[in-house]
Write a protein that holds these residues in place. Structure first.
Motif, mmCIF file in Angstrom:
data_model
loop_
_atom_site.group_PDB
_atom_site.id
_atom_site.type_symbol
_atom_site.label_atom_id
_atom_site.label_comp_id
_atom_site.label_asym_id
_atom_site.label_seq_id
_atom_site.Cartn_x
_atom_site.Cartn_y
_atom_site.Cartn_z
ATOM 1 N N THR A 166 4.775 -26.434 -27.841
ATOM 2 C CA THR A 166 5.224 -26.730 -26.663
ATOM 3 C C THR A 166 3.695 -26.889 -25.830
ATOM 4 N N ASN A 167 2.664 -26.009 -26.043
ATOM 5 C CA ASN A 167 1.444 -26.147 -25.352
ATOM 6 C C ASN A 167 0.254 -26.717 -26.126
ATOM 7 N N TRP A 168 0.308 -26.780 -27.479
ATOM 8 C CA TRP A 168 -0.966 -27.109 -28.195
ATOM 9 C C TRP A 168 -0.729 -28.341 -28.826
ATOM 10 N N SER A 169 -1.718 -29.130 -28.867
ATOM 11 C CA SER A 169 -1.828 -30.530 -29.604
ATOM 12 C C SER A 169 -3.254 -30.741 -30.124
ATOM 13 N N VAL A 170 -3.205 -31.859 -30.967
ATOM 14 C CA VAL A 170 -4.603 -32.133 -31.669
ATOM 15 C C VAL A 170 -4.440 -33.829 -31.513
ATOM 16 N N MET A 171 -5.792 -34.466 -31.438
ATOM 17 C CA MET A 171 -5.869 -35.770 -31.242
ATOM 18 C C MET A 171 -7.076 -36.157 -31.621
ATOM 19 N N ALA A 172 -7.086 -37.614 -32.302
ATOM 20 C CA ALA A 172 -8.171 -38.342 -32.703
ATOM 21 C C ALA A 172 -8.553 -39.404 -31.544
ATOM 22 N N THR A 173 -9.678 -39.487 -31.156
ATOM 23 C CA THR A 173 -10.060 -40.391 -30.125
ATOM 24 C C THR A 173 -11.259 -41.097 -30.108
ATOM 25 N N ILE A 174 -11.262 -42.358 -29.638
ATOM 26 C CA ILE A 174 -12.246 -43.189 -29.896
ATOM 27 C C ILE A 174 -12.653 -43.690 -28.248
ATOM 28 N N GLU A 175 -13.780 -43.684 -27.847
ATOM 29 C CA GLU A 175 -14.033 -44.102 -26.378
ATOM 30 C C GLU A 175 -15.351 -45.223 -26.287
ATOM 31 N N HIS A 176 -15.412 -45.838 -25.204
ATOM 32 C CA HIS A 176 -16.381 -47.035 -25.240
ATOM 33 C C HIS A 176 -16.805 -47.025 -23.767
ATOM 34 N N LEU A 177 -18.057 -47.011 -23.425
ATOM 35 C CA LEU A 177 -18.788 -47.165 -22.306
ATOM 36 C C LEU A 177 -19.427 -48.436 -22.503
ATOM 37 N N SER A 178 -19.361 -49.188 -21.218
ATOM 38 C CA SER A 178 -20.226 -50.202 -21.019
ATOM 39 C C SER A 178 -20.068 -50.818 -19.476
ATOM 40 N N ASN A 179 -21.022 -51.816 -19.252
ATOM 41 C CA ASN A 179 -20.975 -52.305 -17.887
ATOM 42 C C ASN A 179 -20.169 -53.609 -17.953
ATOM 43 N N ALA A 180 -19.719 -53.886 -18.758
ATOM 44 C CA ALA A 180 -18.777 -55.136 -18.603
ATOM 45 C C ALA A 180 -19.505 -56.579 -18.133
ATOM 46 N N GLY A 181 -20.885 -56.423 -18.302
ATOM 47 C CA GLY A 181 -21.505 -57.815 -18.033
ATOM 48 C C GLY A 181 -21.977 -57.723 -16.686
ATOM 49 N N ALA A 182 -22.044 -56.572 -15.835
ATOM 50 C CA ALA A 182 -22.395 -56.401 -14.707
ATOM 51 C C ALA A 182 -24.136 -55.869 -14.615
ATOM 52 N N CYS A 183 -24.688 -55.825 -15.618
ATOM 53 C CA CYS A 183 -26.173 -55.609 -15.688
ATOM 54 C C CYS A 183 -26.734 -56.327 -16.792
ATOM 55 N N SER A 184 -28.027 -56.417 -16.909
ATOM 56 C CA SER A 184 -28.662 -57.149 -17.854
ATOM 57 C C SER A 184 -28.490 -57.015 -19.223
ATOM 58 N N ASP A 185 -28.384 -55.676 -19.662
ATOM 59 C CA ASP A 185 -28.122 -55.382 -21.174
ATOM 60 C C ASP A 185 -26.685 -54.645 -21.146
ATOM 61 N N ASN A 186 -26.039 -55.088 -22.189
ATOM 62 C CA ASN A 186 -24.629 -54.381 -22.258
ATOM 63 C C ASN A 186 -23.985 -54.269 -23.564
ATOM 64 N N ARG A 187 -24.814 -53.547 -24.330
ATOM 65 C CA ARG A 187 -24.708 -53.065 -25.649
ATOM 66 C C ARG A 187 -23.438 -52.343 -25.585
ATOM 67 N N GLY A 188 -23.340 -51.209 -24.822
ATOM 68 C CA GLY A 188 -22.748 -49.992 -24.650
ATOM 69 C C GLY A 188 -22.758 -49.039 -25.573
ATOM 70 N N LEU A 189 -21.883 -47.899 -25.505
ATOM 71 C CA LEU A 189 -21.930 -46.687 -26.267
ATOM 72 C C LEU A 189 -20.509 -46.667 -26.753
ATOM 73 N N THR A 190 -20.319 -46.262 -28.096
ATOM 74 C CA THR A 190 -19.200 -46.104 -28.740
ATOM 75 C C THR A 190 -19.191 -44.778 -29.582
ATOM 76 N N ASN A 191 -18.152 -43.655 -29.014
ATOM 77 C CA ASN A 191 -17.899 -42.534 -29.846
ATOM 78 C C ASN A 191 -16.706 -42.283 -30.351
ATOM 79 N N ILE A 192 -16.658 -41.400 -31.667
ATOM 80 C CA ILE A 192 -15.522 -41.255 -31.788
ATOM 81 C C ILE A 192 -15.442 -39.621 -32.374
ATOM 82 N N GLY A 193 -14.221 -39.251 -32.153
ATOM 83 C CA GLY A 193 -13.976 -37.663 -32.441
ATOM 84 C C GLY A 193 -12.795 -36.808 -32.478
#
Length: 200
Positions: A166-193
């Motif tokens: 009822t209280n506990w869970s586990v999960m696999a997550t992928i996340e991505h950070l980027s500026n969506a083209g709002a700035c000059s460079d937009n390679r972004g950062l992707t983490n998994i965990g």
């Protein structure tokens, strides 16, 4: 005569106060548990903590780098009468990712949508923004940092999780950070965990 009446009334009062029923009634009136306190809905919904690999496909994770992650999800601002509609109501969240090797760390906030596939299996997605301490200038970055262009950034994530109880869970997550083209460079950062969650 009057003294006899007074004495009789006094004995009547004493006998009444001495009966168990009188004490029980009085106890019910004065006991702090006689009227249970009204329960207020909790502001917090869930707390999560875990680890992630820093940008495994980019310069920040080229030789391996890890993060400590934490997230707080708040209760839905309102509820729906049916389960299907409730899936479209997100939970607000705040969180952060702390890198152990001096590379990009960040704090974020946004909204999370969780959908139950089965009673124990769920999927979710989130959308929001993040502020970071990484490099913004593509000409000033080191070999272990990614030029992220600006701050704040957009942050998106997806998870697949299993409820252990009822209280506990586990999960696999992928996340991505980027500026969506709002700035000059937009390679972004992707983490998994992976994370562990505790539901209040």
């Amino acid at each position: 005569m009057r003294s006899g009446i007074a004495l009789g009334l006094g004995l009547l009062v004493v006998s009444f106060l001495g009966t168990p029923g009188a004490h029980a009634a009085d106890s019910k009136r004065t006991s702090p548990t006689a009227y249970p306190a009204s329960t207020q809905p909790s502001l917090l919904s869930e707390f999560r903590i875990g680890f992630s690999a820093q940008d495994p496909w980019g310069p920040e994770g080229r030789d391996g780098s890890a993060n400590l992650t934490g997230e707080i999800l708040f209760a839905k601002p309102f509820t729906a009468s049916d389960l299907f509609t409730s899936y479209f109501i997100p939970r607000p969240h705040i969180g952060g990712s702390l890198n152990f090797d001096g590379r990009t760390s960040f704090a974020y906030a946004g909204l999370t949508w969780t959908i139950d596939v089965t009673p124990s299996l769920f999927v979710e997605g989130s959308l929001g923004g993040a502020i970071h301490n990484g490099d913004k200038d593509p000409f000033g970055i080191s070999s272990h940092h990614q030029a992220l262009g600006c701050s704040p950034l957009f942050r998106e994530s997806g998870s697949v999780g299993v409820r252990l109880s009822t209280n506990w869970s586990v999960m696999a997550t992928i996340e991505h950070l980027s500026n969506a083209g709002a700035c000059s460079d937009n390679r972004g950062l992707t983490n998994i965990g992976a994370r562990v969650g505790y539901t209040f």
